[in-house]
Design a protein around this motif. Structure first.
Motif, PDB file in Angstrom:
ATOM      1  N   ASP A   1     -33.371  44.291   0.585  1.00 52.61           N
ATOM      2  CA  ASP A   1     -33.219  45.476   1.429  1.00 52.61           C
ATOM      3  C   ASP A   1     -32.930  45.037   2.864  1.00 52.61           C
ATOM      4  O   ASP A   1     -33.647  44.226   3.439  1.00 52.61           O
ATOM      5  N   GLY A   2     -31.846  45.533   3.423  1.00 50.68           N
ATOM      6  CA  GLY A   2     -31.458  45.168   4.771  1.00 50.68           C
ATOM      7  C   GLY A   2     -30.551  43.958   4.862  1.00 50.68           C
ATOM      8  O   GLY A   2     -30.146  43.568   5.952  1.00 50.68           O
ATOM      9  N   THR A   3     -30.197  43.372   3.706  1.00 48.83           N
ATOM     10  CA  THR A   3     -29.294  42.221   3.691  1.00 48.83           C
ATOM     11  C   THR A   3     -27.879  42.670   3.311  1.00 48.83           C
ATOM     12  O   THR A   3     -27.632  43.846   3.051  1.00 48.83           O
ATOM     13  N   GLY A   4     -26.991  41.703   3.204  1.00 52.18           N
ATOM     14  CA  GLY A   4     -25.624  42.010   2.820  1.00 52.18           C
ATOM     15  C   GLY A   4     -25.492  42.532   1.404  1.00 52.18           C
ATOM     16  O   GLY A   4     -24.469  43.114   1.045  1.00 52.18           O
ATOM     17  N   LEU A   5     -26.526  42.321   0.574  1.00 53.79           N
ATOM     18  CA  LEU A   5     -26.468  42.748  -0.828  1.00 53.79           C
ATOM     19  C   LEU A   5     -27.242  44.036  -1.076  1.00 53.79           C
ATOM     20  O   LEU A   5     -27.428  44.444  -2.218  1.00 53.79           O
ATOM     21  N   MET A   6     -27.681  44.724  -0.026  1.00 56.23           N
ATOM     22  CA  MET A   6     -28.575  45.855  -0.248  1.00 56.23           C
ATOM     23  C   MET A   6     -27.947  46.956  -1.100  1.00 56.23           C
ATOM     24  O   MET A   6     -28.658  47.677  -1.799  1.00 56.23           O
ATOM     25  N   ALA A   7     -26.617  47.085  -1.089  1.00 56.71           N
ATOM     26  CA  ALA A   7     -25.981  48.126  -1.896  1.00 56.71           C
ATOM     27  C   ALA A   7     -26.174  47.892  -3.389  1.00 56.71           C
ATOM     28  O   ALA A   7     -26.034  48.818  -4.194  1.00 56.71           O
ATOM     29  N   ALA A   8     -26.510  46.645  -3.766  1.00 59.04           N
ATOM     30  CA  ALA A   8     -26.809  46.389  -5.178  1.00 59.04           C
ATOM     31  C   ALA A   8     -28.021  47.178  -5.645  1.00 59.04           C
ATOM     32  O   ALA A   8     -28.183  47.431  -6.847  1.00 59.04           O
TER      33      ALA A   8
ATOM     34  N   SER B   1     -18.801  47.303  -1.097  1.00 57.05           N
ATOM     35  CA  SER B   1     -20.174  47.705  -0.782  1.00 57.05           C
ATOM     36  C   SER B   1     -20.731  46.912   0.393  1.00 57.05           C
ATOM     37  O   SER B   1     -21.442  47.460   1.245  1.00 57.05           O
ATOM     38  N   ARG B   2     -20.425  45.623   0.438  1.00 56.43           N
ATOM     39  CA  ARG B   2     -20.894  44.796   1.565  1.00 56.43           C
ATOM     40  C   ARG B   2     -20.323  45.314   2.880  1.00 56.43           C
ATOM     41  O   ARG B   2     -21.013  45.385   3.894  1.00 56.43           O
ATOM     42  N   THR B   3     -19.031  45.648   2.848  1.00 51.78           N
ATOM     43  CA  THR B   3     -18.361  46.077   4.073  1.00 51.78           C
ATOM     44  C   THR B   3     -18.923  47.400   4.588  1.00 51.78           C
ATOM     45  O   THR B   3     -19.140  47.574   5.788  1.00 51.78           O
ATOM     46  N   LYS B   4     -19.192  48.319   3.686  1.00 53.66           N
ATOM     47  CA  LYS B   4     -19.583  49.668   4.098  1.00 53.66           C
ATOM     48  C   LYS B   4     -21.085  49.820   4.315  1.00 53.66           C
ATOM     49  O   LYS B   4     -21.517  50.555   5.213  1.00 53.66           O
ATOM     50  N   TYR B   5     -21.891  49.130   3.477  1.00 57.92           N
ATOM     51  CA  TYR B   5     -23.332  49.379   3.525  1.00 57.92           C
ATOM     52  C   TYR B   5     -24.176  48.132   3.799  1.00 57.92           C
ATOM     53  O   TYR B   5     -25.404  48.223   3.849  1.00 57.92           O
ATOM     54  N   GLY B   6     -23.536  46.983   3.965  1.00 60.99           N
ATOM     55  CA  GLY B   6     -24.284  45.755   4.157  1.00 60.99           C
ATOM     56  C   GLY B   6     -25.249  45.813   5.329  1.00 60.99           C
ATOM     57  O   GLY B   6     -24.917  46.321   6.406  1.00 60.99           O
TER      58      GLY B   6
END
Length: 439
Positions: free
Chosen positions: A265-272, A314-319
């Motif tokens: 949560d709060g990292t570049g992968l949070m959208a996962a 997802s990284r670009t928009k929500y990372g």
């Protein structure tokens, strides 16, 4: 080709692939939404047979290899089962090597579980092998974060690892997982479904290769693929006992989703986290109301958005956002999960380490992994060892670089690939285990 040369080639290609995850500077083949729908991936219920049976195939061109085309590719749709035991269709890629197998015994097969690709069908590795990557063009009038009307970017970064195995004369099967490529939601990090997809992929590969029942098979994967590999290895004795599974390499496996949820949560992968929730909402009706009632309008819009995205989208928009912005009470989802029994039960159901692998497995964990916490990886090996499994822990000690970006999760996949490759080749060649508990 020597193992050392193969590893160096794989590292070179993989470094480019990893860089592509952190930028969109590579050139990709455009895929227009206006093009006719490819019905190859569609399967009606009557098509789906016994788990592992082949539904249909078509030629699959391979791109991005170092030193020429390493083999012949076949795109495949095959049968598997979902978490409730219902038959489903899954897509994947079967790669027959051009190189001879010079090791002991018959030619072996490695089944690769891909790392996180995204949740949109366009992200399936089998759709990207012909080009190594692709762009999906946005519909007219649809705003895009990427400009030039592009709304999706995908990279088949597993291809470098697959080609390294092909260069050793090893057959390769890469599953797309359930719902990634084929119709329906991709059930991201669903323990049972990812395990089924890998084990039934091994069955389908054996059928396509006309291989014998005793031909050796290994499982391999990093990140999401590491979790799928770990889940498949421990489920194989009950789900696919006929497979001659001789070893597995699980790198950075998300074995404890509650721990991973808080960590990313709060990292570049949070959208996962959104990919995970979408899969849970589809497969576990009892959890739908407890989850949806705690999401605000923005949270619901994020889930709908990421369901059609690839990882770079997802990284670009929500990372690096926080899931606290998704909930009605402003708490991060990790806190919500811990306080709602219906949700916690589903998350606990995905826990890996509660069954006993019957074949050796090497688990790779990085001390500074910014997506998969090292402690839950170490605990997975401890759990298996306590159950009598032959498990080995390899600890990556690369220094942390820009924590939260994913560098410390992706770098070990490249730097330690040679460790996993050699481990798998040693299992194929029947060499003694070194450093494994209970060996």
């Amino acid at each position: 080709m020597s193992t050392r040369k193969v590893v160096l080639a794989a590292l070179k290609v993989s470094a480019v692939a990893v860089s592509a995850l952190l930028s969109t500077s590579l050139l990709f083949t455009p895929i227009s939404n206006a093009e006719p729908v490819n019905d190859f991936y569609d399967a009606i219920p009557g098509d789906v047979g016994d788990p592992g049976s082949v539904i249909r195939t078509e030629p699959l061109p391979l791109a991005g290899a170092v030193g020429g085309v390493p083999g012949v590719g076949t795109r495949i749709v095959y049968s598997s089962t979902d978490t409730h035991g219902s038959n489903v269709a899954v897509s994947g890629s079967y790669l027959e090597p051009a190189a001879p197998w010079s090791g002991a015994g018959p030619r072996p097969t490695v089944v690769i579980g891909p790392g996180t690709q995204g949740q949109g069908d366009q992200c399936a590795p089998s759709r990207m092998f012909p080009t190594a990557g692709q762009l999906r063009l946005a519909e007219p009038g649809n705003p895009s974060n990427y400009g030039a009307g592009v709304d999706s970017v995908g990279v088949n970064y597993e291809s470098a690892f697959a080609f390294a195995f092909l260069a050793q004369g090893v057959r390769v099967f890469v599953t797309d997982y359930i719902g990634l490529g084929t119709p329906g939601i991709h059930t991201y990090v669903n323990r049972a479904e990812e395990a089924h997809a890998m084990l039934d992929g091994a069955r389908a590969a054996r059928a396509l290769a006309k291989a014998g029942e005793d031909d050796p098979i290994a499982l391999w994967g990093h990140s999401q693929g590491g979790g799928a590999t770990a889940a498949a290895t421990e489920l194989a004795p009950e789900y696919a006992p006929e497979l001659n599974l001789v070893g597995s390499y699980a790198s950075a496996p998300p074995a404890d989703l509650a721990s991973v949820l808080r960590h990313i949560d709060g990292t570049g992968l949070m959208a996962a986290i959104g990919y995970t929730i979408n899969g849970v909402l589809d497969r576990y009706p009892a959890a739908r109301e407890p989850i949806e009632s705690r999401l605000n309008d923005y949270g619901r819009s994020v889930l709908a958005d990421v369901a059609g995205q690839c990882l770079i989208d997802s990284r670009t928009k929500y990372g690096k956002q926080s899931t606290a912005s998704w909930t009605t009470d402003g708490r991060p989802l990790a806190d919500v999960v811990e306080s709602v029994p219906e949700i916690q039960q589903v998350i606990e159901e995905q826990r890996i380490g509660r069954r006993t692998p019957a074949s050796p497995i090497l688990v790779n964990g990085a001390l500074n992994d910014d997506f998969i916490p090292y402690e839950q990886t170490r605990r997975l090996v401890q759990d298996w060892c306590a159950r009598g499994a032959e498990a080995t822990l390899f600890t990556d000690t690369l220094p942390a670089v820009n924590p939260g970006s994913g560098n410390n999760h992706l770098a070990p996949a490249v730097a330690d690939f040679g460790v996993g490759l050699q481990y798998v080749l040693d299992r194929f060649n029947g060499k003694p285990l070194v450093g494994a508990c209970n060996a």
